[in-house]
Scaffold this motif. Structure first.
Motif, PDB file in Angstrom:
ATOM      1  N   PHE A  76       0.826  -1.204   0.000  1.00 48.17           N
ATOM      2  CA  PHE A  76       0.000   0.000   0.000  1.00 48.17           C
ATOM      3  C   PHE A  76       0.864   1.259   0.000  1.00 48.17           C
ATOM      4  O   PHE A  76       0.545   2.237  -0.692  1.00 48.17           O
ATOM      5  CB  PHE A  76      -0.952   0.010   1.198  1.00 48.17           C
ATOM      6  N   ALA A  77       1.955   1.246   0.744  1.00 51.93           N
ATOM      7  CA  ALA A  77       2.860   2.393   0.747  1.00 51.93           C
ATOM      8  C   ALA A  77       3.489   2.579  -0.638  1.00 51.93           C
ATOM      9  O   ALA A  77       3.648   3.709  -1.102  1.00 51.93           O
ATOM     10  CB  ALA A  77       3.945   2.204   1.805  1.00 51.93           C
ATOM     11  N   GLY A  78       3.813   1.472  -1.289  1.00 51.10           N
ATOM     12  CA  GLY A  78       4.364   1.542  -2.639  1.00 51.10           C
ATOM     13  C   GLY A  78       3.376   2.143  -3.629  1.00 51.10           C
ATOM     14  O   GLY A  78       3.762   2.914  -4.513  1.00 51.10           O
ATOM     15  N   ILE A  79       2.106   1.778  -3.490  1.00 48.51           N
ATOM     16  CA  ILE A  79       1.075   2.344  -4.362  1.00 48.51           C
ATOM     17  C   ILE A  79       0.986   3.849  -4.155  1.00 48.51           C
ATOM     18  O   ILE A  79       0.934   4.625  -5.114  1.00 48.51           O
ATOM     19  CB  ILE A  79      -0.283   1.664  -4.106  1.00 48.51           C
ATOM     20  N   LEU A  80       0.978   4.282  -2.904  1.00 47.92           N
ATOM     21  CA  LEU A  80       0.923   5.718  -2.608  1.00 47.92           C
ATOM     22  C   LEU A  80       2.151   6.437  -3.170  1.00 47.92           C
ATOM     23  O   LEU A  80       2.031   7.489  -3.806  1.00 47.92           O
ATOM     24  CB  LEU A  80       0.819   5.950  -1.099  1.00 47.92           C
ATOM     25  N   LEU A  81       3.330   5.858  -2.964  1.00 51.39           N
ATOM     26  CA  LEU A  81       4.551   6.494  -3.466  1.00 51.39           C
ATOM     27  C   LEU A  81       4.570   6.550  -4.992  1.00 51.39           C
ATOM     28  O   LEU A  81       5.081   7.518  -5.571  1.00 51.39           O
ATOM     29  CB  LEU A  81       5.778   5.758  -2.938  1.00 51.39           C
ATOM     30  N   PHE A  82       4.005   5.538  -5.646  1.00 50.33           N
ATOM     31  CA  PHE A  82       3.926   5.564  -7.104  1.00 50.33           C
ATOM     32  C   PHE A  82       3.121   6.770  -7.581  1.00 50.33           C
ATOM     33  O   PHE A  82       3.549   7.503  -8.470  1.00 50.33           O
ATOM     34  CB  PHE A  82       3.305   4.268  -7.635  1.00 50.33           C
ATOM     35  N   TRP A  83       1.940   6.979  -7.004  1.00 48.63           N
ATOM     36  CA  TRP A  83       1.095   8.089  -7.446  1.00 48.63           C
ATOM     37  C   TRP A  83       1.716   9.431  -7.096  1.00 48.63           C
ATOM     38  O   TRP A  83       1.607  10.394  -7.860  1.00 48.63           O
ATOM     39  CB  TRP A  83      -0.310   7.958  -6.869  1.00 48.63           C
ATOM     40  N   ILE A  84       2.376   9.517  -5.939  1.00 48.48           N
ATOM     41  CA  ILE A  84       3.052  10.767  -5.568  1.00 48.48           C
ATOM     42  C   ILE A  84       4.180  11.057  -6.552  1.00 48.48           C
ATOM     43  O   ILE A  84       4.341  12.189  -7.025  1.00 48.48           O
ATOM     44  CB  ILE A  84       3.578  10.700  -4.118  1.00 48.48           C
ATOM     45  N   ALA A  85       4.978  10.038  -6.874  1.00 49.64           N
ATOM     46  CA  ALA A  85       6.090  10.227  -7.807  1.00 49.64           C
ATOM     47  C   ALA A  85       5.584  10.602  -9.197  1.00 49.64           C
ATOM     48  O   ALA A  85       6.158  11.484  -9.858  1.00 49.64           O
ATOM     49  CB  ALA A  85       6.936   8.955  -7.874  1.00 49.64           C
ATOM     50  N   LEU A  86       4.517   9.965  -9.646  1.00 46.83           N
ATOM     51  CA  LEU A  86       3.960  10.293 -10.962  1.00 46.83           C
ATOM     52  C   LEU A  86       3.483  11.738 -11.011  1.00 46.83           C
ATOM     53  O   LEU A  86       3.755  12.467 -11.979  1.00 46.83           O
ATOM     54  CB  LEU A  86       2.813   9.341 -11.310  1.00 46.83           C
ATOM     55  N   ALA A  87       2.789  12.174  -9.968  1.00 49.14           N
ATOM     56  CA  ALA A  87       2.325  13.566  -9.920  1.00 49.14           C
ATOM     57  C   ALA A  87       3.504  14.532  -9.894  1.00 49.14           C
ATOM     58  O   ALA A  87       3.474  15.575 -10.571  1.00 49.14           O
ATOM     59  CB  ALA A  87       1.429  13.777  -8.699  1.00 49.14           C
ATOM     60  N   ALA A  88       4.547  14.191  -9.153  1.00 51.06           N
ATOM     61  CA  ALA A  88       5.722  15.063  -9.080  1.00 51.06           C
ATOM     62  C   ALA A  88       6.432  15.147 -10.433  1.00 51.06           C
ATOM     63  O   ALA A  88       6.819  16.227 -10.870  1.00 51.06           O
ATOM     64  CB  ALA A  88       6.680  14.559  -8.008  1.00 51.06           C
ATOM     65  N   VAL A  89       6.584  14.013 -11.099  1.00 48.63           N
ATOM     66  CA  VAL A  89       7.260  14.005 -12.399  1.00 48.63           C
ATOM     67  C   VAL A  89       6.467  14.810 -13.423  1.00 48.63           C
ATOM     68  O   VAL A  89       7.041  15.617 -14.173  1.00 48.63           O
ATOM     69  CB  VAL A  89       7.477  12.554 -12.884  1.00 48.63           C
TER      70      VAL A  89
END
Length: 99
Positions: A21-34
């Motif tokens: 679940f933390a990985g899923i959250l970090l994926f979406w955060i990283a995508l938004a940041a990129v």
């Protein structure tokens, strides 16, 4: 999927699932940041030259709107993961009890 019987094994299993679940959250955060960084870099030359970027400014505002979608997308993706995981556990349990 057979759940561990020991409390320590169950704790390790719970921690692994929490990391998913933390990985899923970090994926979406990283995508938004990129997306935000790339669009800001595309608009930067226009800002430095004092020109109006036109449709590019709308893309930047769209990227900022995407940042607001990070939490709902995380909830949606995590919910889908939970449904698939629960279905897998139920199917494994059914196969184990029927054979």
């Amino acid at each position: 999927m057979i759940f561990p019987r020991s409390p320590a094994g169950r704790l390790r299993w719970a921690i692994r699932e929490a990391l998913v679940f933390a990985g899923i959250l970090l994926f979406w955060i990283a995508l938004a940041a990129v997306i935000t960084i790339v669009l800001q870099l595309l608009v930067l030359p226009f800002d430095l030259l004092g020109l109006r970027p036109g449709p590019m400014s709308e893309l930047v505002s769209l990227a900022r709107g995407f940042q607001d979608l990070v939490v709902p997308m995380t909830v949606l993706t995590s919910g889908l993961y939970t449904l698939v995981r629960a279905g897998t556990v139920l199917i494994d349990h059914y196969r184990r009890t029927s054979s």
